[in-house]
Design an enzyme around this catalytic site. Structure first.
Site, PDB file in Angstrom:
ATOM      1  N   GLU A  36       0.866  -1.168   0.000  1.00  0.00           N
ATOM      2  CA  GLU A  36       0.000   0.000   0.000  1.00  0.00           C
ATOM      3  C   GLU A  36       0.910   1.227   0.000  1.00  0.00           C
ATOM      4  O   GLU A  36       1.800   1.335   0.848  1.00  0.00           O
ATOM      5  CB  GLU A  36      -0.884  -0.007   1.260  1.00  0.00           C
ATOM      6  CG  GLU A  36      -1.836   1.160   1.233  1.00  0.00           C
ATOM      7  CD  GLU A  36      -2.771   1.219   2.438  1.00  0.00           C
ATOM      8  OE1 GLU A  36      -2.722   0.330   3.298  1.00  0.00           O
ATOM      9  OE2 GLU A  36      -3.529   2.195   2.495  1.00  0.00           O
ATOM     10  N   ARG A 262       4.942 -12.671   9.838  1.00  0.00           N
ATOM     11  CA  ARG A 262       5.641 -11.442   9.493  1.00  0.00           C
ATOM     12  C   ARG A 262       6.956 -11.371  10.243  1.00  0.00           C
ATOM     13  O   ARG A 262       7.170 -12.049  11.235  1.00  0.00           O
ATOM     14  CB  ARG A 262       4.804 -10.182   9.722  1.00  0.00           C
ATOM     15  CG  ARG A 262       4.077 -10.038  10.989  1.00  0.00           C
ATOM     16  CD  ARG A 262       3.082  -8.872  11.030  1.00  0.00           C
ATOM     17  NE  ARG A 262       3.549  -7.585  10.589  1.00  0.00           N
ATOM     18  CZ  ARG A 262       2.924  -6.867   9.656  1.00  0.00           C
ATOM     19  NH1 ARG A 262       1.839  -7.327   9.072  1.00  0.00           N
ATOM     20  NH2 ARG A 262       3.371  -5.695   9.324  1.00  0.00           N
ATOM     21  N   LYS A 272       4.503   0.657   9.312  1.00  0.00           N
ATOM     22  CA  LYS A 272       4.600   1.928   8.583  1.00  0.00           C
ATOM     23  C   LYS A 272       3.970   3.069   9.365  1.00  0.00           C
ATOM     24  O   LYS A 272       4.460   4.186   9.350  1.00  0.00           O
ATOM     25  CB  LYS A 272       3.905   1.801   7.224  1.00  0.00           C
ATOM     26  CG  LYS A 272       4.791   1.211   6.156  1.00  0.00           C
ATOM     27  CD  LYS A 272       4.083   1.201   4.817  1.00  0.00           C
ATOM     28  CE  LYS A 272       3.044   0.109   4.775  1.00  0.00           C
ATOM     29  NZ  LYS A 272       2.403  -0.054   3.482  1.00  0.00           N
TER      30      LYS A 272
HETATM   31  P1  ATP Z   1       2.557  -2.080   7.863  1.00  0.00           P
HETATM   32  O1  ATP Z   1       1.855  -2.690   9.041  1.00  0.00           O
HETATM   33  O2  ATP Z   1       3.984  -1.799   8.087  1.00  0.00           O
HETATM   34  O3  ATP Z   1       1.827  -0.928   7.256  1.00  0.00           O
HETATM   35  P2  ATP Z   1       1.345  -3.630   5.864  1.00  0.00           P
HETATM   36  O4  ATP Z   1       1.165  -5.085   5.901  1.00  0.00           O
HETATM   37  O5  ATP Z   1       0.125  -2.795   6.078  1.00  0.00           O
HETATM   38  O6  ATP Z   1       2.547  -3.262   6.807  1.00  0.00           O
HETATM   39  P3  ATP Z   1       1.565  -3.424   3.054  1.00  0.00           P
HETATM   40  O7  ATP Z   1       2.075  -2.308   2.245  1.00  0.00           O
HETATM   41  O8  ATP Z   1       0.132  -3.736   2.996  1.00  0.00           O
HETATM   42  O9  ATP Z   1       2.008  -3.142   4.539  1.00  0.00           O
HETATM   43  O10 ATP Z   1       2.432  -4.732   2.789  1.00  0.00           O
HETATM   44  C1  ATP Z   1       2.773  -5.240   1.535  1.00  0.00           C
HETATM   45  C2  ATP Z   1       3.140  -6.687   1.695  1.00  0.00           C
HETATM   46  O11 ATP Z   1       4.229  -6.824   2.593  1.00  0.00           O
HETATM   47  C3  ATP Z   1       1.988  -7.471   2.277  1.00  0.00           C
HETATM   48  O12 ATP Z   1       1.860  -8.682   1.570  1.00  0.00           O
HETATM   49  C4  ATP Z   1       2.386  -7.703   3.698  1.00  0.00           C
HETATM   50  O13 ATP Z   1       1.858  -8.882   4.199  1.00  0.00           O
HETATM   51  C5  ATP Z   1       3.911  -7.743   3.606  1.00  0.00           C
HETATM   52  N1  ATP Z   1       4.522  -7.328   4.867  1.00  0.00           N
HETATM   53  C6  ATP Z   1       4.303  -6.177   5.538  1.00  0.00           C
HETATM   54  N2  ATP Z   1       4.988  -6.156   6.703  1.00  0.00           N
HETATM   55  C7  ATP Z   1       5.656  -7.339   6.768  1.00  0.00           C
HETATM   56  C8  ATP Z   1       6.538  -7.932   7.733  1.00  0.00           C
HETATM   57  N3  ATP Z   1       6.866  -7.312   8.855  1.00  0.00           N
HETATM   58  N4  ATP Z   1       7.031  -9.149   7.454  1.00  0.00           N
HETATM   59  C9  ATP Z   1       6.729  -9.785   6.309  1.00  0.00           C
HETATM   60  N5  ATP Z   1       5.904  -9.290   5.368  1.00  0.00           N
HETATM   61  C10 ATP Z   1       5.373  -8.083   5.589  1.00  0.00           C
HETATM   62 MG    MG Z   2      -1.582  -3.007   4.728  1.00  0.00          MG
END
Ligand code: ATP
Ligand code: MG
Length: 556
Positions: A36, A262, A272
């Site tokens: 995102e 994760r 983020k």
């Molecule tokens: P955040 O909580 O940091 O905003 P998010 O999951 O909302 O993380 P996205 O941009 O939606 O962030 O993530 C893109 C991809 O990266 C998704 O498939 C998500 O599952 C993966 N991802 C995000 N954070 C992690 C992590 N700490 N470890 C492994 N994969 C991750």
């Molecule tokens: Mg997300």
């Protein structure tokens, strides 16, 4: 066989391999990385990138880069550009053009109407508070919305009016008609569309209704022919909804969702939203501050793509969550740089040394290896002269026992040069040591002295054959192992006050007057240091960021 495909398998690769062997999976493997664009990528995303692109590589498939852009208020082009740069820097190439969930807004709208016409979705006018009340709890079933049995054509008309902008923000929503008594809260008639009068970075003001993630994701995957939709464990409870959406529309294909744990890293934060607070509240200088666990921050600090990929291999992929030690990430970069980084000498806290028995007008050019274990990297020239600098910390007037550096009447070898003995300590009016007067031993270049043993080897530079530089000594961003699990305090309270110590007026050997920007250097006895291009241009002299120390000394 490429290096990439020799790695140990993870459980997802095993699943795919078994499916191929049994004939259950035919055709190409298609994955996607779906960020995102609401912030910069962090080390957790690196895990997901290596996993998705790595699987595509291993099975000769493809991996798409798709922006999951359904929250226009929180997203912007800066984040999109940064994310693309980071994925490329990590060494991966996405299949074809970058994709956006917003590319599918027309299709998503079409499928939403399809659900309404099949009596699988309805327009609901409950307020947010009522919605929460009707939703029930984990132990109690929810209640049906009074709008649930609205005739299909009425929902269809209202949904079209929502799109036309005939209602206000939040006035109506489109909901899936599933089961208000489901033990899985995600299945209690989840919202599919909401009204938002927001300008979108890709679609401008074309839309005032936006689809929810749980509706958008399965359809975007299906539109792209994704075979394996890999996501983190918190989406496990959403999988029934993912499957429900695809079963109830005329989806072009049915991808399989597989969850993995994760990455959590101690002494830092991988969210983020929280990283954004560090930026917005000016705790750090920006998303690419070298203390940040963002890919751009790590790049600026001197981490290499190779070291991050190695790290992701080391931690593996599995279903069990856990915390990875920061020491592992540091180990990965140390290992990589130890084999590749050119060596140099930099005196962090210069103390003047005058060699009283060396002619003032004489200099000598010494040859030192660029890398002691790798002769192919060649030799570098370092100049020896009467006035040198050594590090203040390498001199002790009253040395402790087993002192391996310089002290009054003691001798040390200067790396690659001669042995010298300290004869006199010079102080200023306030009593501070400002100079050491030493005698060098002309018979000791490359050979041991006769009749005495030097105390150790220290690094040095020649005063007039070195250049001034600044050093950003970075350390861990947080001093607590789990900064965000403290219920009593805000995670910002645990920022390490010594996460950045700036040393001005350090002296680095002349060869680094115009430092390379591809890779960090190893400053002998100090650690790995990477030229900060932006700060160097601003300061008009080299500025180096400490990537990592030579050894793990955290907490010691
Ligand atoms: P955040 O909580 O940091 O905003 P998010 O999951 O909302 O993380 P996205 O941009 O939606 O962030 O993530 C893109 C991809 O990266 C998704 O498939 C998500 O599952 C993966 N991802 C995000 N954070 C992690 C992590 N700490 N470890 C492994 N994969 C991750
Ligand atoms: Mg997300």
């Amino acid at each position: 066989m490429s290096a990439e495909s020799k790695k140990a398998h993870n459980f997802i690769e095993n699943l795919i391999e078994d499916a191929i062997a049994k004939g259950d999976h035919t055709g190409q493997v298609v994955t996607r990385f779906p960020p995102e664009p609401n912030g910069y990528l962090h080390v957790g995303h690196a895990k997901s990138i290596c996993l998705n692109f790595g699987i595509a590589q291993r099975f000769g498939g493809i991996c798409n880069l798709r922006f999951d852009d359904t929250n226009p208020e929180k997203e912007n082009q800066e984040y999109i550009d940064a994310i693309k740069r980071d994925v490329e820097w990590l060494g991966y190439t996405w299949n074809g053009d970058v994709r956006y969930a917003s590319d599918y807004f027309d299709a998503l709208y079409y499928f939403a109407e399809e659900l309404i016409m099949r009596d699988k979705a309805y327009v609901c006018a409950l307020s947010a508070e009522e919605m929460t009340e009707y939703r029930g709890t984990l132990t109690e079933p929810g209640k049906n919305s009074p709008y649930r049995e609205r005739p299909t054509d009425e929902s269809l008309r209202l949904f079209r009016d929502m799109r036309e902008g005939k209602f206000d923000d939040g006035e109506l929503v489109l909901r899936a008609k599933i089961d208000m008594a489901s033990p899985n809260m995600n299945m209690r008639d989840p919202i599919l569309y909401r009204i938002r009068y927001a300008e979108h970075h890709q679609t401008g003001d074309r839309w005032c209704i936006y689809p929810m993630y749980d509706f958008t994701h399965p359809i975007s995957d299906a539109m792209e022919g994704i075979t394996h939709s890999l996501c983190t464990l918190e989406f496990e409870d959403h999988r029934p909804l993912y499957e429900w959406v695809l079963e109830n529309i005329t989806a072009p294909c049915e991808p399989r969702q597989i969850e993995f744990a994760r990455l959590n890293l101690n002494y830092t934060i991988t969210s983020k939203r929280k990283l954004k607070r560090l930026v917005d509240e000016h705790v750090v200088e920006g998303w690419d501050d070298p203390r940040m666990p963002t890919i751009s921050g790590m790049r600026r600090r001197g981490y290499t793509p190779e070291s991050l990929r190695t790290f992701c291999d080391m931690i593996g992929v599995n279903k069990a969550g856990g915390v990875v030690d920061m020491g592992m990430l540091e180990f990965a970069i140390r290992e990589d740089l130890n084999t590749r980084a050119p060596r140099a000498m930099c005196v962090m806290r210069p103390l003047k040394v005058t060699l009283t028995n060396y002619p003032a007008d004489k200099t000598e050019t010494l040859e030192l290896p660029v890398h002691p274990q790798n002769p192919d990297m060649g030799q570098r020239e370092v100049t020896w002269s009467q006035t040198l600098y050594i590090d203040r910390e390498d001199f002790a007037e009253e040395p402790p026992r087993k002192w391996k550096r310089l002290a009054p009447d003691k001798a040390v070898r200067l790396r690659g040069g001669y042995v010298m003995t300290c004869k006199e300590v010079v102080r200023d009016a306030s009593g501070e040591i400002i100079e050491l007067r030493c005698e060098y031993d002309p018979a000791t270049l490359g050979v041991n002295p006769e009749g005495y043993k030097p105390n150790g080897v220290i690094h040095w530079v020649s005063a007039s054959h070195s250049v001034e530089c600044d050093i950003n000594q970075y350390d861990r961003l947080f001093s607590e192992e789990f900064p965000d699990s403290d219920r009593e305090a805000d995670f910002l309270d645990h920022v390490n006050p010594e996460s950045l110590v700036v040393l001005r007026g350090a002296r680095v050997e002349q060869n680094l007057a115009d430092p390379m920007t591809e890779l960090p250097y190893q400053f002998e006895r100090e650690g790995y240091f990477f030229c900060d291009q932006e700060l160097t241009a601003q300061a008009g002299k080299p500025v180096f960021n400490r990537t990592v120390t030579l050894r793990d000394s955290w907490g010691k």
